[in-house]
Scaffold this active site. Structure first.
Site, mmCIF file in Angstrom:
data_model
loop_
_atom_site.group_PDB
_atom_site.id
_atom_site.type_symbol
_atom_site.label_atom_id
_atom_site.label_comp_id
_atom_site.label_asym_id
_atom_site.label_seq_id
_atom_site.Cartn_x
_atom_site.Cartn_y
_atom_site.Cartn_z
ATOM 1 C CG HIS A 105 -1.874 1.151 1.274
ATOM 2 N ND1 HIS A 105 -2.202 1.762 2.469
ATOM 3 C CD2 HIS A 105 -2.499 1.832 0.306
ATOM 4 C CE1 HIS A 105 -3.002 2.783 2.217
ATOM 5 N NE2 HIS A 105 -3.216 2.847 0.909
ATOM 6 C CB CYS A 138 0.178 2.039 7.886
ATOM 7 S SG CYS A 138 1.874 2.136 8.476
ATOM 8 C CG HIS A 139 -3.251 3.189 5.635
ATOM 9 N ND1 HIS A 139 -1.899 3.256 5.380
ATOM 10 C CD2 HIS A 139 -3.659 4.451 5.870
ATOM 11 C CE1 HIS A 139 -1.503 4.524 5.450
ATOM 12 N NE2 HIS A 139 -2.558 5.272 5.745
ATOM 13 N N GLY A 140 -4.394 -0.965 7.880
ATOM 14 C CA GLY A 140 -5.204 -2.149 8.093
ATOM 15 C C GLY A 140 -5.274 -3.115 6.930
ATOM 16 N N PRO A 144 -6.538 -1.923 2.077
ATOM 17 C CG PRO A 144 -5.457 0.006 2.848
ATOM 18 C CD PRO A 144 -6.089 -1.273 3.316
#
Lengths: 180, 259, 441
Positions: free
Chosen positions: A120, A144-146, A159
Site C-alpha cells: 500500500h 498503518c491502514h489495516g 487497501p
C-alpha cells in the site's frame, strides 16, 4: 559558411563539406562516449553490488517461526510454515485483489520468503514476532491502514493493491538460501 | 617566437642545470637504491600476470597478513587476480568475522564473506604496536604507490636482509639491518625464508621468488584499475589522434582561402 | 505587440521571439560568430580556449567526485580509494580531475607568459590582465584546498605548513591560524571548510572568467604583432576561423592529456600522498604540488630584513611575487607591445622565463644541499636567493628601464600588410622574417 558557397565551385564544396561533416561526426562520437563514464558512475558501485545478495542459513529457524533479514536495505520475512499454514495458503477463495496460487509464490512449501513491505504505502507489516497481530488470515497485518495478508503473503483485506513481493532467491543447499 | 640565439640560450641553461640533477641523486637520502626489476605490468602495454598475482597473494595471506593490513581490499576484489567466486568464498570463510549486534544486542562471530574487508591482523593501532615492539606495521594496500621505486622497493627490502652492517653503524637491539630501508634499521624481522610457503603451481619458493610474487601482488593491490586503464587508454588515444588529424585537415581547408 | 505574436509562428520565429526579449542568440552571434579577431594569431593564442575547456572539465569531474567523496578525517582517504576501486568509472573521473589540475596550471602559465611576451597587458587591456591575475589567485586557492581533500600525508602537512604562514603576521598571527583551522591543529573542521571552499571557488572563477571575456571583447584581442587592427582586412570572424583552430589545438591537447591520464597518471603526484595523513609523523620533505614550487622557493629564500623576521619577509615576498603582476601594465613602460619588435626585451624575457623555471627547480630541493657537487658552498638556498632577487629586479628595474632606453624595431603598417606581405616575398623589413612562421609558431 554561406559566403564560401558563393566564392567556390560546387565540386570543391562537396569535398570540403564531407570533411567538415566527418570531423563533426567524429567529434560528436567522442563527446558522447565521454559522457558514458559520468552516467555509469551513478550505477550501483561494486561495494554496493557486493551487498546486493544475502545468504541466509535456514537451519536454525524452527517450524512456525519467522525471521527478518535485511536485504538491500529492506526487511525480508522468512517464515518456516506449519502444515496448517501451508494448507490454508493452498486453498484461496476466488476474487482476490491479486490472484496468485501459493505454488507460484514459494520454491518449497515449508518456506515462504517475502519482502516485508506493505504494497500500500510502504509500512512494515506486523506478524513476525510471537504475539504480534497477524491479521484475520494468520499472515501479516499492516498497522498503518489495516491491510491483512494471509500465510502466503497475499493481500486478502484492506487497501493494499498487491501481494507482498517475493524476492528473487534460490536454495543453495536444503537449509540455506541466497536472496538476490 | 624565439630566435636561434635564444634557443641556444635555453640549451645552455639546460646544460648548466643537468649536473644539478645529478648532484641530487647522490644526495637524496641514504637508503640504497633498489635494483630495477622487470615486471609484467611495466610500460604502456604491460598487464598483470595472474599466476604471479595468485602466488603473491598466497605469500601475503600466509606470511605478511600476520602483521600487515590491506585496508582497501575486500575479499571480493580478489576476482581481479583471477580467483573464482568459489575460491574467494573459501578464502573468506577461513577467517572469523565479528558481526552484530544480534537481536539480543550481542556481537557474534561468523565466517567471512566475499563482501567483507580483508582481515586486519590487529584490532587497533595500539594493539599492533604492542605486538611489534612499538613499531606499527604499515598498511600495504598502497605501498607500491607510496614509494618512488614501487614494487622494486618492496622486493629490495624483502631480500635486503643478512648483510653485515658497516663497521661504524650500530644496529639497535632487537632490530635488523636492511640497507634498503630508509634508516637502515628495520623493526620487521626477516619475514621470508626458503620454502616459507608451498606454491600450488609447484613453483620453487625461493626468497627471491616469493619477494617478486608478493611485490607484484601489492602492485595490483595498489592499482587494480591498471589493466582497464591501459586498455581504455589505447582506444581513447587512437580516437583522439584521428580526431586531431581531422581537425587539422578542417583547419587547413578553412584557412586555405585566407592565405 | 502585434509584431511579436507573428514572430512566434515558425522555428526561426521562436528564435526571434526569444531574442527580442532576451538577446542570447544575437549576443552569441556577435561575440563568437562575428567577433572580429586579428587574422594573425599564432598557436600561443590557443591556450585561453584550452583553459576554458579545463575549467569546465574540472568542474564536471569535481562535481562527480563530490558525489562519492566523504569530507571527514577518518573517511576521506578511504572514500578516495573507494572511488578508485569500487565506483564505476571512478578511477577515470578522479584521474582526469587530478591530472586536469596540473594541466590547468600548465595551460594558464603558458597563457600568462604569452601575454607577457606579446604585451597583452598594455593599454587598453590593463583590466583584462588584472582580471586574469585574480583568476590565477583564485585557481591557486582552489588547488591548494583541493590538495588537502584526499587527506594523504602531504595533504595534511601541506595544509599545516601553508596555514602556518599566517602566523607570521605580527600580533594576531597565531589567532588567525587557530581561526583558520577551527581548532588547534589541521583537523576535521579544517577539512570541512576547505571542502566547502574548494567546491565554491571554481564558480567564482567562472564568474571572473566571464568578466575576463567581456573585457576582452570590449578592447578586442591583442595579436603577435601587437598593433591594433585598422581595417577589415586585418581581422577574420571568430567563427569559423578560430573555432576550428582552437578545436584543432584542443585535439592535440587532448591526445597529450589522455596519454598522461591513461598511461602515466602519477606523473605529477608525490608518492608520499598515498600514505594516510598522520599528525605524529612529518614527512622528510614537504613539497607542494609542482605548480607552487616557484613561489615556495621565494618563500624560503628571503632572509630577515631589518626588523622583519625571515618568516614574515618570505610570506610578503611570496604574495608580492603574484601581486606584482597587478602592477605590470605600469611597470612595463614600453610603447611597443609585442616582444617581436623589442630586441633587448626578448633576451630579458627569456632570462625571466629561465629564472622562473629555476625557481621551480629550487622549490623542489632541500635548501641546504649543494647545487653542484663540485662547489660545496653554493647551496640551493643561495640559488634561490639569486633567482628570487632577479624575479623582482626584472619587474622593478629591468622593465621600467627597458621602456625608457630600448629602441624598438620598426612596426609594420598593418596586420594584413605584414601577413600578406610575405606571400609576395617582400614586405616591411621588420615583419618579413616573422610573418610566415607566426602562423606555425
Amino acid at each position: 559558411m554561406t559566403e564560401q558557397v558563393q566564392d567556390h565551385d560546387g565540386h570543391d564544396e562537396d569535398r570540403r563539406d564531407f570533411l567538415y561533416i566527418a570531423t563533426g561526426a567524429f567529434a560528436a562520437t567522442i563527446g558522447a562516449a565521454a559522457i558514458w563514464p559520468f552516467i555509469d558512475a551513478w550505477n550501483p558501485s561494486a561495494d554496493v553490488l557486493a551487498q546486493a545478495s544475502t545468504e541466509v542459513d535456514l537451519g536454525a529457524i524452527e517450524e512456525g517461526q519467522s525471521v527478518t533479514v535485511v536485504w538491500r536495505g529492506k526487511p525480508v520475512f522468512i517464515r518456516h510454515r506449519t502444515g496448517t499454514e501451508i494448507s490454508s495458503a493452498d486453498e484461496p477463495p476466488d476474487g482476490l485483489p491479486d490472484p496468485q496460487s501459493d505454488g507460484d509464490r514459494v520454491l518449497k512449501p515449508e518456506w515462504l520468503v517475502v519482502v516485508g513491505i506493505c504494497t500500500h504505502l510502504g509500512c512494515v507489516p506486523l506478524g513476525q514476532k510471537v504475539g504480534e497481530n497477524r491479521g484475520e488470515f494468520g499472515g501479516w497485518f499492516c498497522p498503518c491502514h489495516g491491510s491483512h495478508y494471509d500465510t502466503s503473503g497475499r493481500i486478502r483485506k484492506g487497501p493494499a493493491p498487491r501481494n507482498l513481493e517475493v524476492p528473487e532467491y534460490a536454495f543453495l543447499t536444503d537449509t540455506s538460501i541466497r536472496i538476490g | 617566437m624565439l630566435g636561434r640565439l635564444q634557443i641556444a640560450f635555453v640549451g645552455l641553461a639546460a646544460m648548466v642545470a643537468s649536473p644539478m640533477v645529478g648532484a641530487m641523486a647522490a644526495e637524496a637520502g641514504k637508503a640504497r637504491e633498489p635494483t630495477e626489476l622487470e615486471w609484467s605490468f611495466d610500460g604502456i602495454f604491460g598487464q598483470f600476470d595472474r599466476a604471479e598475482l595468485q602466488r603473491g597473494f598466497h605469500v601475503f595471506n600466509q606470511v605478511c597478513a600476520n602483521c600487515h593490513s590491506l585496508e582497501h581490499i575486500a575479499y571480493r576484489h580478489l576476482s581481479g587476480i583471477g580467483l573464482s567466486e568459489d575460491e574467494i568464498k573459501a578464502i573468506a570463510a577461513e577467517v572469523e568475522v565479528t558481526d552484530g549486534p544480534d537481536e539480543f544486542g550481542d556481537n557474534f562471530q561468523r565466517p567471512g564473506r566475499p563482501s567483507d574487508p580483508y582481515r586486519h591482523p590487529f584490532d587497533n593501532e595500539q594493539q599492533a604496536r604492542a605486538a611489534n615492539g612499538g613499531a606499527l606495521p604499515p598498511d600495504l594496500t598502497l605501498i607500491t604507490k607510496a614509494r618512488p621505486a614501487g614494487p622494486d622497493y618492496v622486493h629490495a627490502v624483502l631480500t635486503g636482509y643478512g648483510e653485515a652492517p658497516p663497521s661504524e653503524f650500530e644496529v639497535t637491539e632487537g632490530k635488523d639491518y636492511n640497507p634498503y630501508f630508509k634508516t637502515w634499521t628495520i623493526a620487521m624481522a626477516e619475514p621470508l625464508f626458503e620454502d616459507a610457503v608451498e606454491y600450488a603451481d609447484g613453483t620453487e619458493a625461493s626468497v627471491d621468488q616469493m619477494s617478486r610474487d608478493v611485490s607484484a601482488f601489492l602492485a595490483w593491490a595498489a592499482e587494480p584499475e591498471l589493466e582497464r586503464r591501459k586498455q581504455t587508454g589505447f582506444v581513447v588515444v587512437a580516437f583522439l589522434i584521428i580526431l586531431a588529424g581531422l581537425l587539422y585537415a578542417s583547419k587547413r581547408q578553412m584557412w586555405a582561402k585566407l592565405h | 505587440m502585434s509584431a511579436h505574436s507573428i514572430e512566434t509562428g515558425s522555428g526561426g520565429g521562436l528564435v526571434k521571439w526569444i531574442d527580442s526579449r532576451l538577446p542570447i542568440f544575437s549576443y552569441m552571434q556577435k561575440e563568437y560568430g562575428e567577433y572580429p579577431a586579428p587574422r594573425n594569431f599564432n598557436y600561443w593564442w590557443n591556450f585561453g580556449a584550452l583553459a576554458m575547456f579545463l575549467l569546465v572539465t574540472m568542474i564536471v569531474t569535481g562535481l562527480w567526485l563530490a558525489m562519492q567523496y566523504t569530507p571527514h578525517v577518518d573517511l576521506a582517504f578511504d572514500s578516495v580509494q573507494r572511488i578508485m576501486r569500487d565506483v564505476n568509472s571512478g578511477w577515470f573521473i578522479r584521474l582526469v580531475h587530478v591530472n586536469g589540475g596540473s594541466f590547468f596550471f600548465i595551460v594558464v602559465y603558458i597563457h600568462i607568459f604569452r601575454g607577457m611576451y606579446y604585451g597583452s597587458f598594455k593599454a587598453p587591456r590593463e583590466l583584462l590582465w588584472m582580471l586574469g591575475v585574480i583568476i590565477l589567485l583564485l585557481m591557486m586557492a582552489t588547488a591548494f584546498m583541493g590538495y588537502v581533500l584526499p587527506w594523504g600525508q602531504l595533504s595534511f602537512w601541506g595544509a599545516t605548513v601553508i596555514t602556518n604562514l599566517f602566523s607570521a603576521i605580527p600580533l594576531v598571527g597565531d589567532s588567525i591560524v587557530t581561526w583558520l583551522w577551527g581548532g588547534f591543529t589541521v583537523d576535521n573542521p579544517t577539512l570541512n571548510r576547505f571542502y566547502a571552499l574548494h567546491f565554491l571557488l571554481p564558480f567564482l572563477i567562472v564568474g571572473v572568467v566571464g568578466l575576463h571575456v567581456v573585457a576582452l571583447h570590449v578592447t578586442g584581442s591583442n595579436n603577435p604583432l601587437g598593433i591594433e587592427p585598422k581595417s577589415q582586412q586585418d581581422t577574420v570572424p571568430f567563427h569559423p576561423y578560430y573555432t576550428v583552430k582552437d578545436s584543432f589545438g584542443l585535439g592535440v591537447f587532448l591526445v597529450i592529456f589522455a596519454a598522461v591520464v591513461f598511461f602515466a597518471p602519477d606523473f605529477f603526484s608525490e608518492p608520499e600522498n598515498y600514505e594516510k595523513a598522520d599528525f605524529l609523523k612529518t614527512p622528510e620533505e614537504i613539497v607542494p604540488e609542482w605548480y607552487f614550487l616557484p613561489f615556495f622557493a621565494i618563500l624560503r629564500s628571503v632572509p630577515a630584513i631589518w626588523f622583519v623576521e625571515a618568516k614574515l619577509a618570505g610570506v610578503i615576498a611570496m604574495f608580492g611575487s603574484i601581486f606584482v603582476l597587478f602592477a605590470l601594465p605600469w611597470l612595463d613602460t614600453a610603447k611597443v607591445r609585442s616582444g617581436k619588435f623589442r630586441p633587448i626585451f626578448r633576451w630579458f624575457f627569456l632570462i625571466f622565463l629561465v629564472d622562473c623555471l629555476l625557481l621551480g627547480f629550487v622549490g623542489g630541493k632541500p635548501p641546504n644541499s649543494p647545487v653542484f657537487e663540485s662547489i660545496e658552498s653554493f647551496e640551493f638556498i643561495d640559488l634561490g636567493r639569486i633567482t628570487t632577487a632577479w624575479y623582482f629586479i626584472h619587474f622593478f628595474i629591468i622593465l621600467p628601464l627597458l621602456g625608457r632606453f630600448e629602441r624598438p624595431l620598426p612596426l609594420p603598417d598593418s596586420i594584413s600588410a605584414a601577413v600578406l606581405g610575405s606571400h609576395s616575398g617582400g614586405g616591411p623589413a621588420a615583419s618579413g622574417a616573422t610573418a610566415k612562421p607566426m602562423e606555425k609558431a
